[in-house]
Scaffold this motif. Structure first.
Motif, PDB file in Angstrom:
ATOM      1  N   VAL A  78       0.826  -1.222   0.000  1.00 52.91           N
ATOM      2  CA  VAL A  78       0.000   0.000   0.000  1.00 52.91           C
ATOM      3  C   VAL A  78       0.856   1.266   0.000  1.00 52.91           C
ATOM      4  O   VAL A  78       0.718   2.128  -0.870  1.00 52.91           O
ATOM      5  CB  VAL A  78      -0.962  -0.004   1.210  1.00 52.91           C
ATOM      6  N   GLU A  93      -5.676   6.932  -5.566  1.00 53.79           N
ATOM      7  CA  GLU A  93      -5.009   5.727  -5.051  1.00 53.79           C
ATOM      8  C   GLU A  93      -5.394   5.502  -3.586  1.00 53.79           C
ATOM      9  O   GLU A  93      -5.685   4.385  -3.172  1.00 53.79           O
ATOM     10  CB  GLU A  93      -3.484   5.895  -5.192  1.00 53.79           C
ATOM     11  N   ARG A  97      -7.113   2.271  -2.044  1.00 46.05           N
ATOM     12  CA  ARG A  97      -6.448   1.478  -1.002  1.00 46.05           C
ATOM     13  C   ARG A  97      -7.319   1.382   0.255  1.00 46.05           C
ATOM     14  O   ARG A  97      -7.366   0.354   0.919  1.00 46.05           O
ATOM     15  CB  ARG A  97      -5.091   2.106  -0.646  1.00 46.05           C
ATOM     16  N   HIS A 101      -8.760  -1.898   1.861  1.00 48.22           N
ATOM     17  CA  HIS A 101      -8.414  -2.193   3.250  1.00 48.22           C
ATOM     18  C   HIS A 101      -9.670  -2.581   4.035  1.00 48.22           C
ATOM     19  O   HIS A 101      -9.659  -3.518   4.835  1.00 48.22           O
ATOM     20  CB  HIS A 101      -7.739  -0.971   3.888  1.00 48.22           C
TER      21      HIS A 101
END
Length: 738
Positions: A78, A93, A97, A101
Motif C-alpha cells: 500500500v 489511489e 487502497r 483495506h
C-alpha cells in the motif's frame, strides 16, 4: 475420537494461503473468489487453534498475527503505491487502497471471528475490526493526511475559481477522515476542517478586498450571495454536514462583516442610495445577507431611520416654506397636502419594512422613531396634532376638499389613526378633534355617521376608551337630541296655544361631553324670548332636575329680509339675528345704542356688525363707510340690498380657537399630572424625587410628553395642598399624606 492438535506454524501456513488469496483478489489479479468450503476451512482452523488445551491455545499469538498481516500488506504494497503518486492521483489511489483495506478487514475479521467472540471479550482487547482500521491509521493516514489535506484544499480552491473537479472523489477522500475517527469527529476537524476554514478565510479575504474597490454595493451583494450559495452546495456535495455553519460563518465574516461599513456607506450605491432609488430587490438581498449575522442589521436599520427622517423633515420644511410664502387660505391647503404626503411616506416605507425587511422588529422600531421625530414638528405655528385633526375634519365634513369613496375614506382614517401613534401630544389632537367634531355635529356638516363612529372605534383601539368617551358621548347626544325635538313637536301639536309662531329646533346636549362655550346673557328680541319660554315649559314636563343653559353663540336663524327689489331669506347666527331684528322698529341706530340694547361685549359686537356691514353682504349701511367698525359709527337698514340668490348665508368671521384649545389642554394636563403623582405616591407611600418624576412621565406618555418643569411645579403645589411632604432628613424624598 480425539482431535489432532494443530501447532502454530502449521496452522498459520494454512491461514497464510487464505490471506495471500485475499490480497491477490484485492490487487485485481486473476484469482477466483472464496467458495464456502474454503471459507469454512479457514474459519475452522482458527477455531481449532483457539480451542486446543494449553499450551496449544494460540489465541494471543493469532491475535498478534492478525495485526501483523495488515502491517505487512500495508508496508509492502500500500505505502509504496501511495508514495509514488501526487495530488489528485494520490487521492484516487488512497481511496482505492482504503476501500480495499475495508474489504480486507471485513474478510479477515470473519476468518478470525472466534477471537472476537471469546478471547477479545474476556481480555477487554480492541475488537478485530478496530485493530484493522487502527493499522491503516497508524501507518498510512498518519504519514499522508497532511499531503492529502493540501491536495483536497487545492482542488476546492480550483472549484472556487470555476474549474470542474471530481466532487465524488473529494467526498470519498473526506469520508476517510470521518471513518478513521471511528465515531469521533476529531480527525476530520483537526486534520482537515480547521485548515480548510483557514484557507476559506484567506481566499475570501483576498476576493473581498478587490471586490469592495471595483464593484457597486448591489453587485458586491450578488457575488456574496452567490458565494454563500456555492459554499452550501459544497457542503452538500462533499464536505461533512457539521462544517456548514462554520464555513458559512467564515465566508460571511470575510465578505460581509469586515467590509460592512464600507459596503453600506458606498457613496453612489450603498444603503442610502438603494433607499433613495427604491431598489427593493437589492434591499431585500441586503436583509437576507445581514439578518443571519449577529447585530448585522443594526447599521442597516440606522441608515433606514436616518433616510426616513430626512425625507420626513424635507416634507415638513417644504410645507413650512410654502406656508411662509403664501396667503392664509392656501397655507392651510398646503398643510393638508403635508399630512397626505406623510401618510404616503408611511405607506411606502411600511411596505419596505414588511416585504424587504420581513417585518423585523428593528425596522419597525426604526420607522417608529423616524416618524416620531418629524411628526412632532410644528408647521407655520400649527402643531401636527392640530393638522391631523383638521385633515380628519376635511375628510369627514360635507363638501370637504377630499372627494373619496367610502372604502377610500375608511382606508384613509385607518392611516390617520396609525399616524396618531407617532404624535406625542395625543391629548391636544383629542381636543382639536372634539372641537371640529362638535362643529360637524351641531351644524349638520358631518357627511356620514358611519364614518364618524368608525374613526372613534379606531381611536378607541389605538388610545383606549378614556380617549374617546366624550366624543362617543357627543355622537350619542345628537341622536337623543333628535328624539327630544320630535317630542317637542308633538307637544306643540297637542298644545296649539303654546305655539310661538316661529319654527323652533332645540338641540339639548350633555355639558360634560362637549367643549366649553361662552354663554352671554344677551337681551334677546321678544320673538325669541317667547320661543325660549315655550321650550322651557315643555322641558319641565319631562324633567324637573335639569337646568338648561342656552348657548346662543351656536344657534342659527332663518330671517326674511324685505328689500325694495325682492325678499331674500337670510341665514344668520342667533346674535346676528338679534342685531337685525332691532331694525324692525327703527331705521338707524348708533353703535352705543346697539350695545346697550343687546348687552354684548365690545369684541363680539364688532365682529357681528363687521359681518353685516363691511363684508360681502352689506345688509346694514355704516357711517362713515370704512372697512373697520368703531364705537362712533352709526348703522341703518340697507333697503336697496339685493342678490341674485333667493337665500344667502352671512358668515361670521372665524375666531382663532387655537389659543383656547391649547389653554384648555394645558389645564387638563395639570390635573392629569396631579392625579398621576397622587396615584403613584398612594401606592408607594415614600419615593425619591427622580423616581417619582420618571414614573410620572411613564404613566402620562401615552397621552402627552409631560414637561419635567411642569411635574416639579405640580409636586410643589401638592405639597402646599397637603397631599405630599418632603422628608425632614432628605429633601429629595417625598412622603404621601393620607
Amino acid at each position: 475420537m480425539e482431535r489432532k492438535t494443530i501447532d502454530l506454524e502449521q496452522g498459520w501456513d494454512y491461514m497464510q494461503t487464505g490471506i495471500t488469496k485475499l490480497k491477490r483478489i484485492l490487487e485485481g489479479l486473476n484469482e477466483p473468489a472464496f467458495d464456502s468450503e474454503q471459507y469454512m476451512m479457514l474459519y475452522t482452523t482458527i477455531y481449532n487453534m483457539c480451542t486446543q488445551k494449553p499450551p496449544h491455545d494460540y489465541s494471543q499469538q493469532l491475535y498478534d498475527k492478525y495485526r501483523e498481516a495488515f502491517e505487512e500488506y500495508i508496508n509492502s504494497t500500500v505505502l509504496p503505491a501511495l508514495r509514488e503518486k501526487h495530488d489528485e492521483f494520490m487521492l484516487r489511489e488512497l481511496f482505492k487502497r482504503w476501500s480495499n483495506h475495508k474489504v480486507m478487514v471485513r474478510w479477515l475479521s470473519r476468518f478470525f471471528y472466534y477471537l472476537d467472540r471469546y478471547f477479545i471479550a474476556r481480555r477487554s482487547l480492541p475488537p478485530l475490526n478496530e485493530v484493522g482500521l487502527t493499522c491503516f491509521r497508524d501507518l498510512v493516514y498518519n504519514e499522508l493526511h497532511s499531503k492529502v489535506k493540501q491536495a483536497v484544499i487545492a482542488l476546492v480552491d480550483k472549484e472556487r475559481e470555476g474549474e470542474q473537479i471530481d466532487r465524488a472523489l473529494l467526498k470519498n477522500v473526506l469520508d476517510i477522515y470521518v471513518e478513521i475517527g471511528m465515531g469521533q469527529m476529531e480527525r476530520y476537524e483537526e486534520d482537515f476542517e480547521s485548515f480548510m476554514l483557514q484557507d476559506t478565510s484567506s481566499y475570501y479575504s483576498r476576493k473581498a478586498s478587490s471586490w469592495i474597490q471595483e464593484d457597486s454595493c448591489p453587485d458586491y451583494m450578488l457575488k456574496s450571495e452567490e458565494c454563500l450559495k456555492k459554499e452550501r452546495e459544497r457542503v452538500a456535495h462533499y464536505l461533512h454536514s457539521s462544517s456548514e455553519p462554520k464555513l458559512v460563518e467564515k465566508v460571511q465574516h470575510e465578505l460581509l462583516v469586515v467590509f460592512a461599513s464600507q459596503l453600506l456607506e458606498k457613496e453612489h450605491s450603498g444603503c442610502r442610495a438603494l433607499l433613495r432609488d427604491d431598489k427593493v430587490d437589492d434591499l431585500s438581498r441586503m436583509y437576507r445577507l445581514y439578518h443571519k449575522i449577529l447585530r448585522g442589521l443594526e447599521p442597516v436599520a440606522n441608515i433606514f431611520k436616518q433616510h426616513v427622517t430626512a425625507e420626513g423633515n424635507a416634507l415638513v420644511q417644504q410645507a413650512e416654506d410654502t406656508a411662509t410664502n403664501q396667503v392664509a387660505n392656501t397655507a392651510s391647503v398646503q398643510e393638508q397636502v403635508l399630512i397626505r404626503k406623510v401618510i404616503e411616506l408611511h405607506d411606502k416605507y411600511m411596505v419596505y419594512v414588511t416585504e424587504c425587511f420581513q417585518n423585523h422588529t428593528l425596522f419597525h422600531k426604526a420607522l417608529k422613531e423616524a416618524f416620531e421625530i418629524f411628526c412632532n414638528k410644528t408647521v407655520a405655528g400649527s402643531s401636527s396634532a392640530e393638522l391631523l385633526a383638521t385633515f380628519c375634519d376635511n375628510i369627514l365634513k360635507k363638501g370637504g376638499s377630499e372627494k373619496l369613496s367610502d372604502e377610500a375614506i375608511e382606508d384613509m382614517l385607518e392611516k390617520v389613526v396609525k399616524l396618531l401613534a407617532y404624535i406625542s401630544d395625543k391629548d391636544l389632537f383629542a381636543e382639536f378633534y372634539r372641537k371640529k367634531l362638535a362643529r360637524r355635529l351641531l351644524f349638520d356638516r358631518s357627511a356620514n355617521d358611519d364614518h364618524e363612529r368608525s374613526i372613534l372605534t379606531k381611536l378607541k383601539q389605538q388610545c383606549g376608551g378614556q380617549f374617546t368617551s366624550k366624543m362617543e358621548g357627543m355622537v350619542t347626544d345628537l341622536t337623543l337630541a333628535r328624539e327630544n325635538q320630535n317630542s317637542f313637536e308633538d307637544y306643540l301639536g297637542s298644545n296649539p296655544a303654546a305655539n310661538p309662531g316661529i319654527d323652533l329646533t332645540v338641540t339639548v346636549l350633555t355639558t360634560g361631553f362637549w367643549p366649553s362655550y361662552k354663554s352671554f346673557d344677551i337681551n334677546l328680541p321678544s320673538e325669541m324670548i317667547k320661543c325660549v319660554e315655550v321650550f322651557k315649559g315643555f322641558y319641565e314636563t319631562k324633567t324637573k332636575h335639569r337646568k338648561l343653559t342656552w348657548i346662543y353663540s351656536l344657534g342659527t336663524c332663518h330671517i326674511n329680509g324685505k328689500f325694495d327689489q325682492k325678499a331674500i331669506e337670510l341665514i344668520v347666527s342667533t346674535y346676528q339675528a338679534a342685531v337685525l331684528l332691532l331694525f324692525n322698529t327703527t331705521d338707524k341706530l348708533s353703535y352705543t345704542e346697539i350695545l346697550a340694547q343687546l348687552n354684548l361685549s365690545h369684541e363680539d359686537l364688532v365682529r357681528l356688525l363687521h359681518s353685516l356691514s363691511c363684508a360681502k353682504y352689506k345688509i346694514l349701511l355704516k357711517e362713515p363707510n370704512t372697512k373697520t367698525v368703531s364705537q362712533n359709527d352709526a348703522f341703518e337698514f340697507n333697503s336697496k340690498f339685493t342678490d341674485r340668490m333667493r337665500r344667502i348665508k352671512i358668515p361670521l368671521p372665524p375666531v382663532d380657537e387655537r389659543k383656547k384649545v391649547v389653554e384648555d389642554v394645558d389645564k387638563d394636563r395639570r390635573y392629569a399630572i396631579d392625579a398621576a403623582i397622587v396615584r403613584i405616591m398612594k401606592s408607594r407611600k415614600v419615593l425619591g424625587h427622580q423616581q417619582l418624576v420618571s414614573e410620572c412621565v411613564e404613566q402620562l406618555s401615552r397621552m402627552f410628553k409631560p414637561d419635567i418643569k411642569a411635574i416639579k411645579k405640580r409636586m410643589e403645589d401638592l405639597i402646599t395642598r397637603d397631599y405630599l411632604e418632603r422628608d425632614k432628613e432628605n429633601p429629595n424624598m417625598f412622603r404621601y399624606l393620607a
